[in-house]
Write a protein that holds these residues in place. Structure first.
Motif, PDB file in Angstrom:
ATOM      1  N   SER A 294       0.833  -1.204   0.000  1.00 39.03           N
ATOM      2  CA  SER A 294       0.000   0.000   0.000  1.00 39.03           C
ATOM      3  C   SER A 294       0.872   1.260   0.000  1.00 39.03           C
ATOM      4  N   TRP A 295       0.621   2.153  -0.962  1.00 34.95           N
ATOM      5  CA  TRP A 295       1.359   3.432  -0.988  1.00 34.95           C
ATOM      6  C   TRP A 295       0.766   4.426   0.014  1.00 34.95           C
ATOM      7  N   LEU A 296      -0.473   4.126   0.468  1.00 35.09           N
ATOM      8  CA  LEU A 296      -1.157   5.054   1.367  1.00 35.09           C
ATOM      9  C   LEU A 296      -0.695   4.911   2.813  1.00 35.09           C
ATOM     10  N   PHE A 297      -0.215   3.709   3.191  1.00 35.70           N
ATOM     11  CA  PHE A 297       0.125   3.463   4.592  1.00 35.70           C
ATOM     12  C   PHE A 297       1.233   4.391   5.117  1.00 35.70           C
ATOM     13  N   PRO A 298       2.366   4.556   4.406  1.00 39.06           N
ATOM     14  CA  PRO A 298       3.395   5.476   4.917  1.00 39.06           C
ATOM     15  C   PRO A 298       2.896   6.900   5.093  1.00 39.06           C
ATOM     16  N   ILE A 299       2.017   7.341   4.161  1.00 40.49           N
ATOM     17  CA  ILE A 299       1.459   8.691   4.271  1.00 40.49           C
ATOM     18  C   ILE A 299       0.590   8.796   5.523  1.00 40.49           C
TER      19      ILE A 299
END
Length: 341
Positions: A294-299
């Protein structure tokens, strides 16, 4: 509360104290009895020397001592204990509380060796194990050594009242919990039972430490070592529990958050350190197992981190008011404990 000369100079700059008041306060503080441990060269020498002596008679005890036989080991242990007791009383009479507490701890640490020798002398030692294995392996027959150490430790703590005397008591309680597990399992290496016993015995040690903390709130810090080994036993036992349930893992995360909160409230860093480790482990689980692609998790995690920082700012602004309101509903003893931190 640690007050430095810079704090007092800053108070003078802010016109809270006069220069004369600052100098008199420094003189007063320097004249107070030096009973608490400090991070300076003198105290480092005290503890370093004491730990060398204690380790020599515990962790690094060689097989050569077995040649003395049971009676020889008892005699030498009693001789060393007499010397340690003499030094304890001598240092106490001269006002050297830290060395006195270390020498008293040395005497307590000799207890399992003396009991080991006595059991050999009486011919009741149950197997071929030797003393040096006491700190390395878990066996049910160490119980006699541990119970005797607790008894001697309790007597010394009652008589001399030095906080460092609680260290061997805390270590022995930790050992005792593991050896009781071996006794209950009949010597079998049952990991599930060991993890449960570690967790619940850790909770009992934390409860004991809290009780000691309440009782000694206006005295020295007698609860430090019990808290330390209690938290270690509890956290390791809890962290080694296995579950496929995400709900269980989230509950584990929440327990670690509670540990951080308790550590802040009681000013006990050991809760904060292990709580932070547990929280980091859970977040790592989310990052590498649940939201791996998921690219959203770090954000999201970054935003959460900034939100926590903002909450810290709000807490700093309103800390006194929140603290005052919260403490009004607490029992008097607990309120006095928190106010003494």
């Amino acid at each position: 509360m640690n007050i430095t000369k810079k704090n007092l100079k800053d108070a003078v700059t802010e016109n809270i104290l006069s220069v004369e008041q600052s100098e008199k306060l420094i003189e007063f503080l320097n004249a107070q009895p030096n009973i608490g441990p400090k991070f300076d060269f003198t105290h480092i020498l005290y503890y370093f020397g004491g730990m060398i002596a204690i380790a020599a008679m515990t962790l690094f005890m060689g097989l050569g001592w077995e040649s003395f036989g049971g009676l020889g080991i008892v005699s030498i242990s009693l001789l060393y204990a007499a010397i340690g007791l003499k030094l304890t009383n001598s240092f106490k009479a001269k006002g050297y509380d830290i060395p006195a507490g270390i020498c008293g701890t040395f005497v307590i640490a000799l207890t399992p060796l003396a009991v080991y020798g006595l059991q050999h002398a009486l011919g009741v030692w149950p197997d071929e194990s030797v003393y040096r294995e006491y700190h390395r392996y878990i066996k049910w027959h160490w119980l006699y050594m541990e119970l005797s150490t607790l008894a001697v430790g309790a007597i010394f703590a009652w008589k001399y009242k030095y906080p460092f005397l609680m260290m061997p008591i805390a270590v022995t309680l930790w050992y005792l919990s593991m050896d009781i597990t071996a006794m209950l399992s009949g010597g079998d290496f049952d990991w599930e039972l060991r993890k449960l016993v570690s967790m619940y015995s850790g909770l009992l040690m934390i409860a004991l430490a809290f009780w000691i903390d309440i009782r000694s709130r206006n005295k020295a810090d007698y609860a430090f070592w019990i808290y330390l080994f209690g938290v270690i036993a509890f956290w390791i036992g809890m962290s080694l529990q296995y579950s496929d349930s995400e709900l269980s893992k989230f509950i584990y995360f929440c327990i670690n958050l509670i540990m951080i909160f308790v550590g802040v409230m009681l000013v006990r860093r050991v809760f904060v350190v292990f709580g932070a480790l547990g929280c980091s482990g859970y977040i790592g689980h989310l990052a590498f197992d649940i939201f791996q692609d998921s690219w959203l998790f770090p954000i999201t995690l970054t935003v959460l981190g900034l939100l926590v920082i903002y909450l810290g700012i709000l807490w700093q602004k309103h800390e006194q008011g929140i603290t005052d309101k919260a403490r009004k509903i607490l029992p008097v003893a607990l309120r006095e404990l928190l106010e003494s931190k």
